[in-house]
Write a protein that holds these residues in place. Structure first.
Motif, PDB file in Angstrom:
ATOM      1  N   GLN A  50       0.808  -1.217   0.000  1.00 59.55           N
ATOM      2  CA  GLN A  50       0.000   0.000   0.000  1.00 59.55           C
ATOM      3  C   GLN A  50       0.848   1.276   0.000  1.00 59.55           C
ATOM      4  O   GLN A  50       0.371   2.331  -0.412  1.00 59.55           O
ATOM      5  CB  GLN A  50      -0.916   0.036   1.226  1.00 59.55           C
ATOM      6  CG  GLN A  50      -2.027  -0.990   1.195  1.00 59.55           C
ATOM      7  CD  GLN A  50      -2.844  -0.928   2.459  1.00 59.55           C
ATOM      8  OE1 GLN A  50      -2.452  -1.461   3.480  1.00 59.55           O
ATOM      9  NE2 GLN A  50      -3.979  -0.241   2.387  1.00 59.55           N
ATOM     10  N   LEU A  51       2.075   1.179   0.452  1.00 63.81           N
ATOM     11  CA  LEU A  51       2.934   2.366   0.552  1.00 63.81           C
ATOM     12  C   LEU A  51       3.061   3.117  -0.760  1.00 63.81           C
ATOM     13  O   LEU A  51       3.134   4.346  -0.777  1.00 63.81           O
ATOM     14  CB  LEU A  51       4.336   1.989   1.034  1.00 63.81           C
ATOM     15  CG  LEU A  51       4.475   1.575   2.478  1.00 63.81           C
ATOM     16  CD1 LEU A  51       5.875   1.021   2.719  1.00 63.81           C
ATOM     17  CD2 LEU A  51       4.195   2.733   3.411  1.00 63.81           C
ATOM     18  N   PHE A  52       3.097   2.390  -1.866  1.00 69.09           N
ATOM     19  CA  PHE A  52       3.377   3.029  -3.149  1.00 69.09           C
ATOM     20  C   PHE A  52       2.270   2.842  -4.182  1.00 69.09           C
ATOM     21  O   PHE A  52       2.502   2.989  -5.375  1.00 69.09           O
ATOM     22  CB  PHE A  52       4.720   2.542  -3.692  1.00 69.09           C
ATOM     23  CG  PHE A  52       5.848   2.840  -2.756  1.00 69.09           C
ATOM     24  CD1 PHE A  52       6.290   4.137  -2.577  1.00 69.09           C
ATOM     25  CD2 PHE A  52       6.426   1.832  -2.001  1.00 69.09           C
ATOM     26  CE1 PHE A  52       7.301   4.429  -1.675  1.00 69.09           C
ATOM     27  CE2 PHE A  52       7.445   2.113  -1.106  1.00 69.09           C
ATOM     28  CZ  PHE A  52       7.881   3.411  -0.944  1.00 69.09           C
ATOM     29  N   GLU A  53       1.062   2.527  -3.737  1.00 71.91           N
ATOM     30  CA  GLU A  53      -0.070   2.492  -4.663  1.00 71.91           C
ATOM     31  C   GLU A  53      -0.384   3.935  -5.045  1.00 71.91           C
ATOM     32  O   GLU A  53      -0.623   4.783  -4.189  1.00 71.91           O
ATOM     33  CB  GLU A  53      -1.288   1.835  -4.008  1.00 71.91           C
ATOM     34  CG  GLU A  53      -1.119   0.350  -3.796  1.00 71.91           C
ATOM     35  CD  GLU A  53      -2.287  -0.267  -3.052  1.00 71.91           C
ATOM     36  OE1 GLU A  53      -3.134   0.458  -2.488  1.00 71.91           O
ATOM     37  OE2 GLU A  53      -2.351  -1.505  -3.017  1.00 71.91           O
ATOM     38  N   THR A  79      15.591   5.913  -1.893  1.00 71.06           N
ATOM     39  CA  THR A  79      16.026   5.463  -3.215  1.00 71.06           C
ATOM     40  C   THR A  79      15.459   6.437  -4.241  1.00 71.06           C
ATOM     41  O   THR A  79      14.431   7.081  -3.992  1.00 71.06           O
ATOM     42  CB  THR A  79      15.502   4.042  -3.537  1.00 71.06           C
ATOM     43  OG1 THR A  79      14.074   4.077  -3.649  1.00 71.06           O
ATOM     44  CG2 THR A  79      15.922   3.029  -2.478  1.00 71.06           C
ATOM     45  N   PRO A  80      16.086   6.574  -5.399  1.00 68.20           N
ATOM     46  CA  PRO A  80      15.560   7.476  -6.430  1.00 68.20           C
ATOM     47  C   PRO A  80      14.116   7.140  -6.824  1.00 68.20           C
ATOM     48  O   PRO A  80      13.303   8.034  -7.026  1.00 68.20           O
ATOM     49  CB  PRO A  80      16.516   7.278  -7.608  1.00 68.20           C
ATOM     50  CG  PRO A  80      17.781   6.784  -6.999  1.00 68.20           C
ATOM     51  CD  PRO A  80      17.366   5.985  -5.797  1.00 68.20           C
ATOM     52  N   GLU A  81      13.796   5.836  -6.901  1.00 64.44           N
ATOM     53  CA  GLU A  81      12.441   5.427  -7.279  1.00 64.44           C
ATOM     54  C   GLU A  81      11.412   5.908  -6.255  1.00 64.44           C
ATOM     55  O   GLU A  81      10.323   6.345  -6.610  1.00 64.44           O
ATOM     56  CB  GLU A  81      12.352   3.896  -7.407  1.00 64.44           C
ATOM     57  CG  GLU A  81      13.292   3.283  -8.421  1.00 64.44           C
ATOM     58  CD  GLU A  81      14.711   3.050  -7.877  1.00 64.44           C
ATOM     59  OE1 GLU A  81      15.620   2.885  -8.704  1.00 64.44           O
ATOM     60  OE2 GLU A  81      14.920   3.061  -6.647  1.00 64.44           O
ATOM     61  N   ARG A  82      11.748   5.826  -4.994  1.00 63.53           N
ATOM     62  CA  ARG A  82      10.819   6.247  -3.946  1.00 63.53           C
ATOM     63  C   ARG A  82      10.689   7.763  -3.895  1.00 63.53           C
ATOM     64  O   ARG A  82       9.608   8.278  -3.630  1.00 63.53           O
ATOM     65  CB  ARG A  82      11.265   5.691  -2.601  1.00 63.53           C
ATOM     66  CG  ARG A  82      11.102   4.194  -2.534  1.00 63.53           C
ATOM     67  CD  ARG A  82      11.590   3.635  -1.238  1.00 63.53           C
ATOM     68  NE  ARG A  82      11.442   2.178  -1.249  1.00 63.53           N
ATOM     69  CZ  ARG A  82      12.018   1.387  -0.388  1.00 63.53           C
ATOM     70  NH1 ARG A  82      12.765   1.873   0.576  1.00 63.53           N
ATOM     71  NH2 ARG A  82      11.840   0.082  -0.473  1.00 63.53           N
ATOM     72  N   PHE A  87       8.000  12.178  -0.392  1.00 64.59           N
ATOM     73  CA  PHE A  87       9.098  12.831   0.316  1.00 64.59           C
ATOM     74  C   PHE A  87       9.499  11.916   1.466  1.00 64.59           C
ATOM     75  O   PHE A  87       8.642  11.427   2.207  1.00 64.59           O
ATOM     76  CB  PHE A  87       8.652  14.188   0.868  1.00 64.59           C
ATOM     77  CG  PHE A  87       9.644  14.795   1.811  1.00 64.59           C
ATOM     78  CD1 PHE A  87      10.810  15.373   1.331  1.00 64.59           C
ATOM     79  CD2 PHE A  87       9.424  14.772   3.175  1.00 64.59           C
ATOM     80  CE1 PHE A  87      11.733  15.913   2.192  1.00 64.59           C
ATOM     81  CE2 PHE A  87      10.342  15.318   4.048  1.00 64.59           C
ATOM     82  CZ  PHE A  87      11.500  15.892   3.552  1.00 64.59           C
ATOM     83  N   ILE A  88      10.785  11.660   1.612  1.00 64.41           N
ATOM     84  CA  ILE A  88      11.290  10.810   2.694  1.00 64.41           C
ATOM     85  C   ILE A  88      12.233  11.638   3.550  1.00 64.41           C
ATOM     86  O   ILE A  88      13.179  12.235   3.040  1.00 64.41           O
ATOM     87  CB  ILE A  88      12.029   9.570   2.153  1.00 64.41           C
ATOM     88  CG1 ILE A  88      11.096   8.724   1.285  1.00 64.41           C
ATOM     89  CG2 ILE A  88      12.589   8.739   3.308  1.00 64.41           C
ATOM     90  CD1 ILE A  88      11.773   7.550   0.609  1.00 64.41           C
ATOM     91  N   ALA A  89      11.958  11.665   4.847  1.00 62.59           N
ATOM     92  CA  ALA A  89      12.828  12.348   5.810  1.00 62.59           C
ATOM     93  C   ALA A  89      13.460  11.278   6.695  1.00 62.59           C
ATOM     94  O   ALA A  89      12.836  10.812   7.654  1.00 62.59           O
ATOM     95  CB  ALA A  89      12.037  13.343   6.646  1.00 62.59           C
ATOM     96  N   GLY A 124      10.032  -5.102  -3.688  1.00 60.24           N
ATOM     97  CA  GLY A 124      10.063  -3.644  -3.694  1.00 60.24           C
ATOM     98  C   GLY A 124      10.927  -3.022  -2.615  1.00 60.24           C
ATOM     99  O   GLY A 124      10.923  -1.811  -2.439  1.00 60.24           O
ATOM    100  N   THR A 125      11.678  -3.841  -1.908  1.00 62.82           N
ATOM    101  CA  THR A 125      12.531  -3.328  -0.832  1.00 62.82           C
ATOM    102  C   THR A 125      13.988  -3.261  -1.280  1.00 62.82           C
ATOM    103  O   THR A 125      14.377  -3.867  -2.281  1.00 62.82           O
ATOM    104  CB  THR A 125      12.448  -4.220   0.426  1.00 62.82           C
ATOM    105  OG1 THR A 125      12.931  -5.535   0.092  1.00 62.82           O
ATOM    106  CG2 THR A 125      11.030  -4.310   0.964  1.00 62.82           C
ATOM    107  N   VAL A 126      14.800  -2.541  -0.509  1.00 61.98           N
ATOM    108  CA  VAL A 126      16.235  -2.513  -0.791  1.00 61.98           C
ATOM    109  C   VAL A 126      16.854  -3.884  -0.542  1.00 61.98           C
ATOM    110  O   VAL A 126      17.888  -4.209  -1.115  1.00 61.98           O
ATOM    111  CB  VAL A 126      16.976  -1.427   0.036  1.00 61.98           C
ATOM    112  CG1 VAL A 126      16.550  -0.042  -0.396  1.00 61.98           C
ATOM    113  CG2 VAL A 126      16.813  -1.616   1.518  1.00 61.98           C
ATOM    114  N   TYR A 127      16.205  -4.719   0.279  1.00 65.25           N
ATOM    115  CA  TYR A 127      16.702  -6.069   0.526  1.00 65.25           C
ATOM    116  C   TYR A 127      16.563  -6.922  -0.732  1.00 65.25           C
ATOM    117  O   TYR A 127      17.472  -7.676  -1.085  1.00 65.25           O
ATOM    118  CB  TYR A 127      15.952  -6.732   1.689  1.00 65.25           C
ATOM    119  CG  TYR A 127      15.703  -5.793   2.838  1.00 65.25           C
ATOM    120  CD1 TYR A 127      16.760  -5.098   3.428  1.00 65.25           C
ATOM    121  CD2 TYR A 127      14.434  -5.555   3.322  1.00 65.25           C
ATOM    122  CE1 TYR A 127      16.538  -4.204   4.465  1.00 65.25           C
ATOM    123  CE2 TYR A 127      14.205  -4.674   4.364  1.00 65.25           C
ATOM    124  CZ  TYR A 127      15.261  -4.000   4.930  1.00 65.25           C
ATOM    125  OH  TYR A 127      15.047  -3.122   5.953  1.00 65.25           O
TER     126      TYR A 127
END
Length: 195
Positions: A50-53, A79-82, A87-89, A124-127
């Motif tokens: 749901q985070l990126f829908e 990440t650039p995609e996110r 906005f990520i803080a 969809g994770t960095v992992y």
């Protein structure tokens, strides 16, 4: 906010067994932040996908567009995609960690030890990205990691049960997991850069 309330969307940590009850340090930190702002925190648990829908019209996340969330209280790596979506803080610098279950006989010391072993990641994770990059560098098929993809997470639970050889997680999860009573989870080593 005029309402005096802030909606904090969190993802439950899925590793303590079949019931997903652990709320995690991200939720705790967000609640403290809300209280610092003199706002009443309303915690809403969501699923990772749901985070990126996204909405088709405005190209913003559905949860923000529909006023379900004011803040994502979750440990997202930048990440650039996110950054194209939200906005990520970042509130702390983290690293990707390899962890293992000391009770299962596999004790990796180097990246080479991971070759031919099994792990699981959330898509969809960095992992997932790290594991796929690891495999791209390997020429022989038997040197690649077998990657099980879990849409709702749960790698640490599988590790605890012995269904995977190692887990790829972040530092905060590694600290919590390794300090949990009877978890058997041990840090092996960090991989990749800081997030």
């Amino acid at each position: 906010k005029k309402s005096g309330e802030i909606k904090l969307c969190c993802i439950r940590w899925n590793w303590l067994g079949e019931q997903i009850t652990e709320e995690g340090p991200d939720r705790d930190l967000a609640v403290s932040f809300a209280k610092y702002l003199n706002l009443s925190p309303k915690v809403i648990f969501i699923e990772w996908p749901q985070l990126f829908e996204m909405t088709a019209k405005t190209n913003e996340t559905l949860l923000f567009s529909n006023s379900v969330c004011d803040i994502y209280a979750t440990n997202l790596s930048v990440t650039p995609e996110r950054l194209d979506k939200i906005f990520i803080a970042p509130y702390y610098s983290s690293r990707i960690m390899i962890v293992y279950n000391r009770n299962k006989g596999f004790h990796p010391k180097t990246l080479k030890d991971l070759e031919g072993k099994k792990t699981s990641v959330t898509p969809g994770t960095v992992y997932e990205k790290w594991a796929e990059e690891f495999n791209k560098e390997k020429k022989k098929e038997n040197s690649k990691i077998s990657i099980l993809k879990l849409p709702r997470g749960g790698s640490l639970n599988l590790l605890k049960q012995g269904e995977i050889d190692f887990a790829v997680i972040d530092t905060a999860q590694a600290i919590v997991a390794s300090s949990a009573k009877d978890s058997g989870i041990i840090w092996a080593f960090p991989v990749g850069g800081h997030n």
